[in-house]
Write a protein that holds these residues in place. Structure first.
Motif, PDB file in Angstrom:
ATOM      1  N   LEU A 235     -42.896  -6.446  19.634  1.00  0.00           N
ATOM      2  CA  LEU A 235     -42.268  -6.382  20.952  1.00  0.00           C
ATOM      3  C   LEU A 235     -42.887  -7.357  21.944  1.00  0.00           C
ATOM      4  O   LEU A 235     -42.324  -7.607  23.009  1.00  0.00           O
ATOM      5  N   SER A 236     -44.035  -7.920  21.593  1.00  0.00           N
ATOM      6  CA  SER A 236     -44.730  -8.834  22.505  1.00  0.00           C
ATOM      7  C   SER A 236     -44.085 -10.210  22.503  1.00  0.00           C
ATOM      8  O   SER A 236     -43.916 -10.838  21.455  1.00  0.00           O
ATOM      9  N   LYS A 237     -43.751 -10.702  23.669  1.00  0.00           N
ATOM     10  CA  LYS A 237     -43.179 -12.040  23.789  1.00  0.00           C
ATOM     11  C   LYS A 237     -44.223 -13.130  23.552  1.00  0.00           C
ATOM     12  O   LYS A 237     -43.881 -14.287  23.313  1.00  0.00           O
ATOM     13  N   GLY A 238     -45.493 -12.750  23.609  1.00  0.00           N
ATOM     14  CA  GLY A 238     -46.556 -13.732  23.401  1.00  0.00           C
ATOM     15  C   GLY A 238     -46.859 -13.998  21.942  1.00  0.00           C
ATOM     16  O   GLY A 238     -47.585 -14.931  21.618  1.00  0.00           O
ATOM     17  N   VAL A 239     -46.312 -13.185  21.039  1.00  0.00           N
ATOM     18  CA  VAL A 239     -46.629 -13.285  19.614  1.00  0.00           C
ATOM     19  C   VAL A 239     -45.495 -13.964  18.854  1.00  0.00           C
ATOM     20  O   VAL A 239     -44.344 -13.540  18.929  1.00  0.00           O
ATOM     21  N   ASP A 240     -45.833 -15.026  18.104  1.00  0.00           N
ATOM     22  CA  ASP A 240     -44.850 -15.706  17.261  1.00  0.00           C
ATOM     23  C   ASP A 240     -44.854 -15.168  15.839  1.00  0.00           C
ATOM     24  O   ASP A 240     -43.807 -15.036  15.210  1.00  0.00           O
ATOM     25  N   LEU A 241     -46.054 -14.900  15.320  1.00  0.00           N
ATOM     26  CA  LEU A 241     -46.214 -14.403  13.955  1.00  0.00           C
ATOM     27  C   LEU A 241     -47.183 -13.230  13.961  1.00  0.00           C
ATOM     28  O   LEU A 241     -48.022 -13.099  14.860  1.00  0.00           O
ATOM     29  N   ILE A 242     -47.088 -12.407  12.912  1.00  0.00           N
ATOM     30  CA  ILE A 242     -47.975 -11.251  12.777  1.00  0.00           C
ATOM     31  C   ILE A 242     -48.723 -11.357  11.453  1.00  0.00           C
ATOM     32  O   ILE A 242     -48.122 -11.615  10.409  1.00  0.00           O
ATOM     33  N   GLU A 243     -50.032 -11.181  11.510  1.00  0.00           N
ATOM     34  CA  GLU A 243     -50.860 -11.197  10.305  1.00  0.00           C
ATOM     35  C   GLU A 243     -51.298  -9.781   9.969  1.00  0.00           C
ATOM     36  O   GLU A 243     -51.921  -9.103  10.795  1.00  0.00           O
ATOM     37  N   TRP A 244     -50.996  -9.337   8.763  1.00  0.00           N
ATOM     38  CA  TRP A 244     -51.488  -8.037   8.306  1.00  0.00           C
ATOM     39  C   TRP A 244     -52.760  -8.270   7.499  1.00  0.00           C
ATOM     40  O   TRP A 244     -52.728  -8.870   6.444  1.00  0.00           O
ATOM     41  N   ARG A 245     -53.890  -7.778   8.022  1.00  0.00           N
ATOM     42  CA  ARG A 245     -55.167  -7.896   7.350  1.00  0.00           C
ATOM     43  C   ARG A 245     -55.328  -6.712   6.390  1.00  0.00           C
ATOM     44  O   ARG A 245     -55.798  -5.645   6.778  1.00  0.00           O
ATOM     45  N   ILE A 246     -54.950  -6.939   5.159  1.00  0.00           N
ATOM     46  CA  ILE A 246     -54.938  -5.876   4.166  1.00  0.00           C
ATOM     47  C   ILE A 246     -56.341  -5.368   3.866  1.00  0.00           C
ATOM     48  O   ILE A 246     -56.522  -4.204   3.483  1.00  0.00           O
ATOM     49  N   ASP A 247     -57.355  -6.200   4.056  1.00  0.00           N
ATOM     50  CA  ASP A 247     -58.715  -5.773   3.742  1.00  0.00           C
ATOM     51  C   ASP A 247     -59.216  -4.650   4.652  1.00  0.00           C
ATOM     52  O   ASP A 247     -60.218  -3.999   4.335  1.00  0.00           O
ATOM     53  N   PHE A 248     -58.523  -4.383   5.761  1.00  0.00           N
ATOM     54  CA  PHE A 248     -58.892  -3.255   6.615  1.00  0.00           C
ATOM     55  C   PHE A 248     -58.190  -1.960   6.194  1.00  0.00           C
ATOM     56  O   PHE A 248     -58.607  -0.874   6.595  1.00  0.00           O
ATOM     57  N   TYR A 249     -57.130  -2.072   5.419  1.00  0.00           N
ATOM     58  CA  TYR A 249     -56.316  -0.928   5.024  1.00  0.00           C
ATOM     59  C   TYR A 249     -57.117  -0.012   4.098  1.00  0.00           C
ATOM     60  O   TYR A 249     -57.737  -0.475   3.139  1.00  0.00           O
ATOM     61  N   ASP A 250     -57.083   1.297   4.357  1.00  0.00           N
ATOM     62  CA  ASP A 250     -57.867   2.228   3.541  1.00  0.00           C
ATOM     63  C   ASP A 250     -57.304   2.414   2.130  1.00  0.00           C
ATOM     64  O   ASP A 250     -57.956   3.003   1.268  1.00  0.00           O
ATOM     65  N   GLU A 251     -56.085   1.898   1.883  1.00  0.00           N
ATOM     66  CA  GLU A 251     -55.483   1.976   0.547  1.00  0.00           C
ATOM     67  C   GLU A 251     -55.369   0.581  -0.081  1.00  0.00           C
ATOM     68  O   GLU A 251     -54.496   0.320  -0.906  1.00  0.00           O
ATOM     69  N   SER A 252     -56.269  -0.295   0.301  1.00  0.00           N
ATOM     70  CA  SER A 252     -56.155  -1.698  -0.130  1.00  0.00           C
ATOM     71  C   SER A 252     -56.406  -1.910  -1.614  1.00  0.00           C
ATOM     72  O   SER A 252     -56.145  -2.992  -2.138  1.00  0.00           O
ATOM     73  N   SER A 253     -56.897  -0.900  -2.307  1.00  0.00           N
ATOM     74  CA  SER A 253     -57.123  -1.036  -3.746  1.00  0.00           C
ATOM     75  C   SER A 253     -55.911  -0.572  -4.565  1.00  0.00           C
ATOM     76  O   SER A 253     -55.910  -0.673  -5.789  1.00  0.00           O
ATOM     77  N   ASP A 254     -54.883  -0.067  -3.878  1.00  0.00           N
ATOM     78  CA  ASP A 254     -53.689   0.470  -4.538  1.00  0.00           C
ATOM     79  C   ASP A 254     -52.495  -0.442  -4.235  1.00  0.00           C
ATOM     80  O   ASP A 254     -51.958  -0.416  -3.122  1.00  0.00           O
ATOM     81  N   ILE A 255     -52.073  -1.237  -5.226  1.00  0.00           N
ATOM     82  CA  ILE A 255     -50.992  -2.197  -4.999  1.00  0.00           C
ATOM     83  C   ILE A 255     -49.699  -1.505  -4.602  1.00  0.00           C
ATOM     84  O   ILE A 255     -48.953  -1.991  -3.747  1.00  0.00           O
ATOM     85  N   SER A 256     -49.414  -0.346  -5.196  1.00  0.00           N
ATOM     86  CA  SER A 256     -48.178   0.367  -4.854  1.00  0.00           C
ATOM     87  C   SER A 256     -48.172   0.782  -3.387  1.00  0.00           C
ATOM     88  O   SER A 256     -47.133   0.720  -2.710  1.00  0.00           O
ATOM     89  N   LYS A 257     -49.330   1.192  -2.863  1.00  0.00           N
ATOM     90  CA  LYS A 257     -49.439   1.571  -1.447  1.00  0.00           C
ATOM     91  C   LYS A 257     -49.307   0.334  -0.552  1.00  0.00           C
ATOM     92  O   LYS A 257     -48.698   0.386   0.521  1.00  0.00           O
ATOM     93  N   ILE A 258     -49.888  -0.768  -1.001  1.00  0.00           N
ATOM     94  CA  ILE A 258     -49.783  -2.010  -0.236  1.00  0.00           C
ATOM     95  C   ILE A 258     -48.321  -2.430  -0.120  1.00  0.00           C
ATOM     96  O   ILE A 258     -47.836  -2.781   0.957  1.00  0.00           O
ATOM     97  N   LEU A 259     -47.597  -2.378  -1.226  1.00  0.00           N
ATOM     98  CA  LEU A 259     -46.192  -2.781  -1.225  1.00  0.00           C
ATOM     99  C   LEU A 259     -45.338  -1.830  -0.383  1.00  0.00           C
ATOM    100  O   LEU A 259     -44.410  -2.265   0.309  1.00  0.00           O
ATOM    101  N   GLN A 260     -45.652  -0.552  -0.437  1.00  0.00           N
ATOM    102  CA  GLN A 260     -44.927   0.418   0.384  1.00  0.00           C
ATOM    103  C   GLN A 260     -45.147   0.139   1.863  1.00  0.00           C
ATOM    104  O   GLN A 260     -44.196   0.118   2.662  1.00  0.00           O
ATOM    105  N   THR A 261     -46.392  -0.113   2.230  1.00  0.00           N
ATOM    106  CA  THR A 261     -46.700  -0.387   3.627  1.00  0.00           C
ATOM    107  C   THR A 261     -46.098  -1.714   4.071  1.00  0.00           C
ATOM    108  O   THR A 261     -45.606  -1.840   5.198  1.00  0.00           O
TER     109      THR A 261
END
Length: 248
Positions: free
Chosen positions: A37-63
Motif C-alpha cells: 500500500l506504500s507509494k514509496g515502495v517499488d519492490l518488496i523483498e521477502w527475507r526467507i531466512d527470518f521465517y520460522d518455517e524456513s526449513s520447510d519448502i512446502s511452508k515457504i511455497l504456501q507463504t
C-alpha cells in the motif's frame, strides 16, 4: 534494463525495495500488505531466512502464494541471506539449491537472490541458468566487515556477470568516507563498461547512507529502504528515501 511487472530496473530513478523480515506467516502477510500500500515502495523483498518455517519448502511455497495475493502487482524478490553474509540462519548447500529452484518455479515470485560465492562456480552457474527460465536473478555478495578494494569490487561484479545473473548486487561496510567513494567509483566504472546491465551496489552503515540515495549519480539501479524493521545497517525510511530521490 530489466522489466519486472510494471517497473523497469535500470531506467530513471533507482527503484526502492523494502524488506519483509517478520518471523511468522501472519506477520509476513501483514507487513507485505502494508508495503504493498506504500507509494514509496517499488519492490518488496521477502527475507526467507527470518521465517520460522524456513526449513520447510512446502511452508515457504504456501507463504509465497499468500504473499503474492496481498502484494498484488508489486514485484516480489525472494532472498535467503545466509549467516555467512549477514543473514539470520545457516543452511546446507543442497537445501539452499532446492529452495531457490522451488521458489523460482512457483509462479509467485518475480525475482530470486542467489549468493554467488556460497557454492562452487559450476554449481552456481548451473543454478543461475535454471532460475533464469522463470525469474529475474539477482546475484549477490555482502561484506559486513569491510569495503573491498576498487580492483576487488570490479572483479566481483565481473564474476557475477560471468555467472549469468540478471542483476549483480554488492553491499559492503565502510570504515571511513573514502570507502564509500571507492564503492561508488568502482560501480560507475563497471556500469560505464556494461551498458544495459542493471547493477545494485550500496555502502552500509551511517557513512554509506549517501550511496542509498545517490544511485542515479553513480549507477546503482536499486536501493533498499524500510517501513518497519530494517534488514541491513543504514537503511532509510522509504518515505524519506522517496522524497530525497525525487529532489535529486
Amino acid at each position: 534494463m530489466i522489466r519486472v511487472r510494471d517497473i523497469t530496473i535500470g531506467e530513471g530513478s533507482p527503484k526502492i525495495c523494502a524488506p519483509v523480515v517478520e518471523v511468522t506467516q501472519e506477520d509476513i502477510l501483514e507487513e507485505g500488505e502494508k508495503l504493498a500500500l506504500s507509494k514509496g515502495v517499488d519492490l518488496i523483498e521477502w527475507r526467507i531466512d527470518f521465517y520460522d518455517e524456513s526449513s520447510d519448502i512446502s511452508k515457504i511455497l504456501q507463504t509465497a502464494s499468500l504473499l503474492r495475493t496481498v502484494v498484488g502487482k508489486k514485484p516480489l524478490l525472494a532472498t535467503f541471506r545466509t549467516k555467512n553474509e549477514g543473514g539470520n540462519k545457516e543452511i546446507e548447500e543442497s537445501a539452499y539449491k532446492d529452495m531457490l529452484i522451488a521458489i523460482s518455479e512457483s509462479g509467485d515470485i518475480d525475482m530470486v537472490d542467489i549468493e554467488v560465492y556460497f557454492m562452487d562456480e559450476k554449481n552456481t552457474k548451473d543454478i543461475v541458468k535454471s532460475l533464469k527460465k522463470n525469474v529475474v536473478v539477482v546475484g549477490s555478495y555482502h561484506d559486513f566487515d569491510k569495503t573491498p578494494s576498487y580492483d576487488e569490487i570490479i572483479k566481483r561484479l565481473c564474476f557475477m556477470k560471468s555467472q549469468g545473473v540478471s542483476i549483480p548486487k554488492l553491499a559492503c561496510m565502510p570504515q571511513n568516507r573514502h570507502d564509500v567513494f571507492t564503492l561508488m567509483e568502482a560501480t560507475q566504472d563497471f556500469v560505464s563498461k556494461n551498458v544495459g546491465l542493471p547493477v545494485i551496489t550500496m555502502s552500509m552503515g551511517d557513512y554509506g547512507k549517501v550511496s542509498r540515495v545517490a544511485g542515479k549519480s553513480f549507477g546503482s539501479a536499486m536501493t533498499f529502504g524500510c517501513l518497519g524493521k530494517a534488514s541491513a545497517p543504514g537503511q532509510i525510511n522509504v518515505d524519506d528515501l522517496r522524497a530525497i530521490l525525487n529532489i535529486l
